[in-house]
Design an enzyme around this catalytic site. Structure first.
Site, mmCIF file in Angstrom:
data_model
loop_
_atom_site.group_PDB
_atom_site.id
_atom_site.type_symbol
_atom_site.label_atom_id
_atom_site.label_comp_id
_atom_site.label_asym_id
_atom_site.label_seq_id
_atom_site.Cartn_x
_atom_site.Cartn_y
_atom_site.Cartn_z
ATOM 1 N N ARG A 1 5.304 -0.315 -6.128
ATOM 2 C CA ARG A 1 5.229 -1.292 -4.644
ATOM 3 C C ARG A 1 4.325 -2.284 -4.987
ATOM 4 O O ARG A 1 4.403 -3.042 -3.949
ATOM 5 C CB ARG A 1 4.937 -0.091 -3.612
ATOM 6 C CG ARG A 1 6.105 0.813 -3.422
ATOM 7 C CD ARG A 1 5.470 1.969 -2.305
ATOM 8 N NE ARG A 1 5.343 1.450 -1.365
ATOM 9 C CZ ARG A 1 6.232 1.662 -0.295
ATOM 10 N NH1 ARG A 1 7.404 2.251 -0.502
ATOM 11 N NH2 ARG A 1 5.997 1.150 0.824
ATOM 12 N N TRP B 1 -3.147 -2.543 -1.374
ATOM 13 C CA TRP B 1 -2.588 -4.170 -1.800
ATOM 14 C C TRP B 1 -3.399 -4.924 -0.699
ATOM 15 O O TRP B 1 -3.106 -4.836 0.565
ATOM 16 C CB TRP B 1 -1.118 -4.183 -1.549
ATOM 17 C CG TRP B 1 -0.617 -5.582 -1.571
ATOM 18 C CD1 TRP B 1 -0.205 -5.929 -3.101
ATOM 19 C CD2 TRP B 1 -0.238 -6.930 -1.143
ATOM 20 N NE1 TRP B 1 0.244 -7.330 -3.229
ATOM 21 C CE2 TRP B 1 0.162 -7.561 -1.991
ATOM 22 C CE3 TRP B 1 -0.570 -6.927 0.480
ATOM 23 C CZ2 TRP B 1 0.547 -9.020 -1.254
ATOM 24 C CZ3 TRP B 1 -0.094 -8.335 0.653
ATOM 25 C CH2 TRP B 1 0.535 -9.212 -0.021
ATOM 26 N N GLU C 1 8.402 -15.368 -10.077
ATOM 27 C CA GLU C 1 7.808 -14.084 -9.543
ATOM 28 C C GLU C 1 7.173 -13.398 -10.881
ATOM 29 O O GLU C 1 6.038 -12.723 -10.792
ATOM 30 C CB GLU C 1 8.606 -13.401 -8.664
ATOM 31 C CG GLU C 1 9.773 -12.548 -9.269
ATOM 32 C CD GLU C 1 10.432 -11.707 -7.976
ATOM 33 O OE1 GLU C 1 9.868 -11.108 -7.371
ATOM 34 O OE2 GLU C 1 11.731 -11.862 -7.953
ATOM 35 N N CYS D 1 1.030 -1.192 0.020
ATOM 36 C CA CYS D 1 -0.064 0.100 0.027
ATOM 37 C C CYS D 1 0.794 1.315 -0.109
ATOM 38 O O CYS D 1 1.882 1.214 0.483
ATOM 39 C CB CYS D 1 -0.896 -0.004 1.141
ATOM 40 S SG CYS D 1 -1.990 -1.393 1.407
ATOM 41 N N LYS E 1 13.149 -15.553 -9.399
ATOM 42 C CA LYS E 1 13.091 -14.416 -10.358
ATOM 43 C C LYS E 1 12.126 -15.050 -11.386
ATOM 44 O O LYS E 1 11.333 -14.328 -11.748
ATOM 45 C CB LYS E 1 14.522 -14.232 -11.002
ATOM 46 C CG LYS E 1 15.044 -13.160 -10.966
ATOM 47 C CD LYS E 1 15.006 -11.987 -10.258
ATOM 48 C CE LYS E 1 14.300 -11.882 -9.038
ATOM 49 N NZ LYS E 1 14.697 -11.406 -7.851
ATOM 50 N N HIS F 1 16.242 -37.349 -4.205
ATOM 51 C CA HIS F 1 15.767 -37.954 -3.140
ATOM 52 C C HIS F 1 14.504 -37.489 -3.171
ATOM 53 O O HIS F 1 13.770 -37.078 -2.041
ATOM 54 C CB HIS F 1 16.342 -37.247 -1.989
ATOM 55 C CG HIS F 1 17.848 -37.715 -1.866
ATOM 56 N ND1 HIS F 1 18.254 -38.774 -1.479
ATOM 57 C CD2 HIS F 1 18.993 -37.048 -2.210
ATOM 58 C CE1 HIS F 1 19.459 -39.044 -1.499
ATOM 59 N NE2 HIS F 1 19.912 -37.852 -1.925
ATOM 60 N N GLU G 1 17.990 -18.141 -6.257
ATOM 61 C CA GLU G 1 17.430 -16.830 -6.731
ATOM 62 C C GLU G 1 16.902 -16.993 -7.925
ATOM 63 O O GLU G 1 15.965 -16.009 -8.371
ATOM 64 C CB GLU G 1 18.687 -15.850 -6.551
ATOM 65 C CG GLU G 1 18.400 -14.479 -6.899
ATOM 66 C CD GLU G 1 17.593 -13.759 -6.511
ATOM 67 O OE1 GLU G 1 16.777 -14.194 -5.443
ATOM 68 O OE2 GLU G 1 16.898 -12.667 -7.220
ATOM 69 N N ASN H 1 -1.898 2.650 5.885
ATOM 70 C CA ASN H 1 -1.268 1.446 5.449
ATOM 71 C C ASN H 1 -1.058 0.676 6.531
ATOM 72 O O ASN H 1 -0.941 1.083 7.673
ATOM 73 C CB ASN H 1 0.042 2.042 5.014
ATOM 74 C CG ASN H 1 0.216 2.430 3.409
ATOM 75 O OD1 ASN H 1 -1.125 2.498 2.744
ATOM 76 N ND2 ASN H 1 1.287 2.950 3.115
ATOM 77 N N GLY H 2 -1.013 -0.767 6.649
ATOM 78 C CA GLY H 2 -0.580 -1.266 7.609
ATOM 79 C C GLY H 2 -1.961 -2.550 7.925
ATOM 80 O O GLY H 2 -2.814 -2.595 7.333
ATOM 81 N N LYS I 1 6.592 -4.421 -3.898
ATOM 82 C CA LYS I 1 7.924 -4.059 -4.019
ATOM 83 C C LYS I 1 8.457 -4.116 -2.440
ATOM 84 O O LYS I 1 9.348 -4.392 -1.916
ATOM 85 C CB LYS I 1 8.136 -2.877 -4.420
ATOM 86 C CG LYS I 1 9.720 -2.379 -4.656
ATOM 87 C CD LYS I 1 10.456 -3.443 -5.156
ATOM 88 C CE LYS I 1 11.881 -3.014 -5.449
ATOM 89 N NZ LYS I 1 12.649 -4.392 -5.883
HETATM 90 C C1 F6R Z 1 12.020 -10.797 -5.119
HETATM 91 C C2 F6R Z 1 11.930 -9.613 -4.132
HETATM 92 C C3 F6R Z 1 11.497 -9.920 -2.747
HETATM 93 C C4 F6R Z 1 12.269 -9.132 -1.723
HETATM 94 C C5 F6R Z 1 11.735 -9.370 -0.458
HETATM 95 C C6 F6R Z 1 12.521 -8.482 0.922
HETATM 96 O O1 F6R Z 1 12.639 -10.039 -6.317
HETATM 97 O O2 F6R Z 1 12.337 -8.618 -4.367
HETATM 98 O O3 F6R Z 1 11.677 -11.372 -2.503
HETATM 99 O O4 F6R Z 1 13.654 -9.381 -1.945
HETATM 100 O O5 F6R Z 1 10.457 -8.807 -0.410
HETATM 101 O O6 F6R Z 1 12.650 -7.265 0.435
HETATM 102 P P1 F6R Z 1 13.692 -6.366 1.040
HETATM 103 O O7 F6R Z 1 14.929 -6.747 0.506
HETATM 104 O O8 F6R Z 1 13.276 -4.946 0.628
HETATM 105 O O9 F6R Z 1 13.701 -6.277 2.409
#
Ligand code: F6R
Length: 600
Positions: free
Chosen positions: A27, A73, A484, A2, A481, A500, A477, A99-100, A595
């Site tokens: 975000r 969100w 997502e 949000c 990527k 396994h 990772e 927000n929250g 984000k």
């Molecule tokens: C994936 C991604 C998320 C963030 C996670 C932590 O591409 O961006 O998995 O890495 O939400 O966010 P931060 O680093 O802002 O604490």
């Protein structure tokens, strides 16, 4: 997640709010709205969907010089126009953005709002209805606002306007980020400075459980018990042009391309005039005092932490545990005598990490935050901060922050090792310069990764990435990527672990991408590739120069063995990018994701 923006000044507020919300789109959100107030009353516009739709809905003929806006969100209640913010009290006098998450939502509803008909499924609405109930008793808006905030448990960043008073915005915060932006004849609120950089670069922090009365020419900060707070503003170190895409179709591609520059920037920021590492001596002392490091992070930052563990253990000889933030609080391990907590967070606002920070501070342990946003909550509340210098990361999928985190962790490990008098043959600043050039050569060959992505991921339902040792960290990772942004079900596995259980999922043409950057696993990981190929998998090997074999799909330029994750992740980021592009996904704003994850 949000976003909030608010404005009180002398100019028309619509554009400030809409433009601010556009800047917060990155975000992640699923509905949006604004409320503006003028002599004709309150004007409320809300939509389910994008800001572009909100723009079309906002009446151009309404002119007002104050208002609040929100991107939502969904947490309580589905994404819908009814659940979108701003929310209003039943008389329409009070309008709120929030927000929250309000944890005592049910208690407040049952205790104070039994006779109030609620119009939405949100926890936010109970705040604005409570303000009205309390106002009807005390007939003082500020007091009703204060009493309401005092009753809230959980996380909140709140902006409230009163239809009967166009000269004030009531603001409060706890745990969720919110800033006051200062102008000459206006003031703004924003959950992220990026929303209001067009208006100002001067900001005031609000601490938890403070309330703020925002006027056109004044900002009054108070604690809940009425103590007036004086606070100096700070200048946000973000250049407004950093948050534009320029000629790039997507921020993600721009941010992948920026990685060599980020490596060079980190070298510059962490190098002294003798070409040695320059690091805050307090951070060094904290590392030296630690008998064990606990890295706390989420998602991509957690994956960077896994690489950091290798550095700190191998180079600085300190044991490291890496924990997923959301798990740590509920399943805390036995702590060592002298722990140091290292929080890794691009945004510095991740609620799961912050909740751990609050707990370990209560226990009296020291904390270091490694973040891209030095003024962020995790940075302010930790004892020490190391800055990533990666520039704003806008795409939801993290790329340059991941490589910056790894680079800074390498520097931190070597600095500690030097301070301990340990001998080793690794100059991270020199090696990072080699990494920067290697990254450049990869981003120059995008067409190769586009073609692999088309071949392997255009139509597949699932995909596997395998690696061993340091490569295992990177394939986790890589899978995150891909899943997502392209919505392909992807998993990153330790090569030896497949047989396994997971190998049962391999079918004809299931894509399996293997990373080979470490000499000691070259033979064994190739064996794992043979195992899946024998069961029909469509395999792709990405290897490092010196370890390559004839049929490998791509050979990475050679870099120091410890730093291979910085280079091997780049093809993985590009494969995910092109897979998403070819599947017509919204690369920068993948569905359901935010984000900055500011709720637990
Ligand atoms: C994936 C991604 C998320 C963030 C996670 C932590 O591409 O961006 O998995 O890495 O939400 O966010 P931060 O680093 O802002 O604490």
């Amino acid at each position: 997640m949000c976003g909030i923006v608010g404005y009180i000044g002398n100019n028309d507020t619509k554009e400030v709010l809409l433009n601010g919300l556009e800047k917060l789109e990155y975000r992640g959100y699923d509905s949006a709205g604004i409320a503006t107030l003028n002599e004709d009353g309150m004007h409320l516009f809300k939509v389910k969907g994008r800001i572009a739709a909100l723009r079309n809905k906002v009446d151009e003929n309404v002119h007002a010089t104050m208002g609040i806006g929100h991107t939502r969100w969904a947490t309580h209640g589905e994404p819908s126009e009814d659940n979108a913010h701003p929310h209003q009290s039943n008389s329409g006098q009070f309008t709120i953005v929030h927000n929250g998450v309000i944890e005592n939502y049910y208690e407040i509803r049952d205790q104070y709002l039994a006779n109030v008909a609620l119009k939405s499924e949100t926890d936010t609405e109970i705040i604005v209805q409570l303000i009205e109930v309390l106002y009807n008793e005390c007939k003082d808006v500020k007091e009703a606002f204060r009493q309401t905030v005092a009753k809230l448990k959980g996380s909140y960043a709140i902006g409230v306007i009163d239809a009967e008073n166009p000269d004030m915005i009531y603001v409060a915060k706890n745990k969720s980020p919110l800033l006051i932006g200062l102008g000459d004849d206006f003031n703004v609120i924003a959950s992220d400075a990026m929303a209001t950089l067009k208006q100002t670069n001067r900001y005031l922090e609000i601490n938890d459980k403070e309330i703020v009365i925002l006027k056109r020419d004044r900002v009054e900060i108070q604690t809940l018990d009425g103590t007036v707070i004086e606070r100096e503003p700070f200048v946000a170190q973000i250049d407004a042009t950093d948050i534009e895409k320029g000629t790039y179709p997507y921020f993600m591609l721009k941010e992948i391309d920026e990685q060599p520059f980020v490596m060079r920037k980190i070298i510059q920021e962490y190098q002294d005039e003798h070409d040695d590492i320059k690091l805050d001596s307090d951070v060094r002392s904290a590392m030296l005092d630690a008998d064990r490091i606990y890295i706390i992070a989420a998602g991509t930052s957690y994956h960077a932490g896994l690489v950091g563990k290798q550095f700190i253990e191998k180079i600085a000889n300190i044991p490291v545990e890496v924990h997923i933030a959301s798990e740590f609080s509920y399943n805390m391990p036995l702590l060592s005598k002298s722990p140091l907590f290292v929080f890794i967070s691009q945004s510095g606002e991740t609620a799961d990490s912050r909740s751990v920070l609050v707990k370990i501070k209560e226990l009296g342990h020291p904390a270091l935050t490694i973040t891209n946003v030095p003024g962020s909550t995790l940075s302010r509340e930790a004892d020490y901060t190391l800055h990533l210098h990666a520039g704003p990361e806008i795409a939801v999928a993290s790329t340059k922050a991941y490589t910056a985190q790894i680079a800074v962790l390498a520097i931190l490990a070597v600095d500690t090792a030097k301070a301990k008098g340990l001998k080793f043959d690794f100059d991270p600043l020199r090696e990072l310069a080699i990494v920067a050039s290697a990254m450049e050569s990869l981003t120059d060959q995008k067409e190769k990764f586009e073609s692999i992505a088309k071949d392997y991921f255009e139509t597949t339902r699932n995909a596997f990435f395998i690696g061993r040792s340091g490569d295992y960290n990177v394939v986790q990772e890589a899978a995150l990527k891909l899943k997502e942004i392209s919505y392909i079900q992807a998993e990153g596995f330790a090569g030896g672990e497949l047989k396994h259980g997971t190998i049962a999922l391999i079918e004809q043409d299931t894509p399996v991408v293997a990373l080979v950057t470490q000499a000691n696993i070259n033979y064994s990981i190739r064996g794992n590739v043979q195992e899946v190929a024998a069961r029909g998998a469509k395999t792709c090997i990405i290897s490092m120069e010196g370890l390559e074999q004839e049929d490998d799909s791509f050979v990475l330029p050679h870099v120091h063995e410890l730093l291979t994750p910085l280079v091997s992740v780049v093809p993985m980021q590009l494969l995910a990018y092109y897979a998403a592009l070819h599947r017509d996904c919204d690369v920068d704003k993948p569905r359901n994701l935010a984000k900055s994850v500011t709720v637990e």
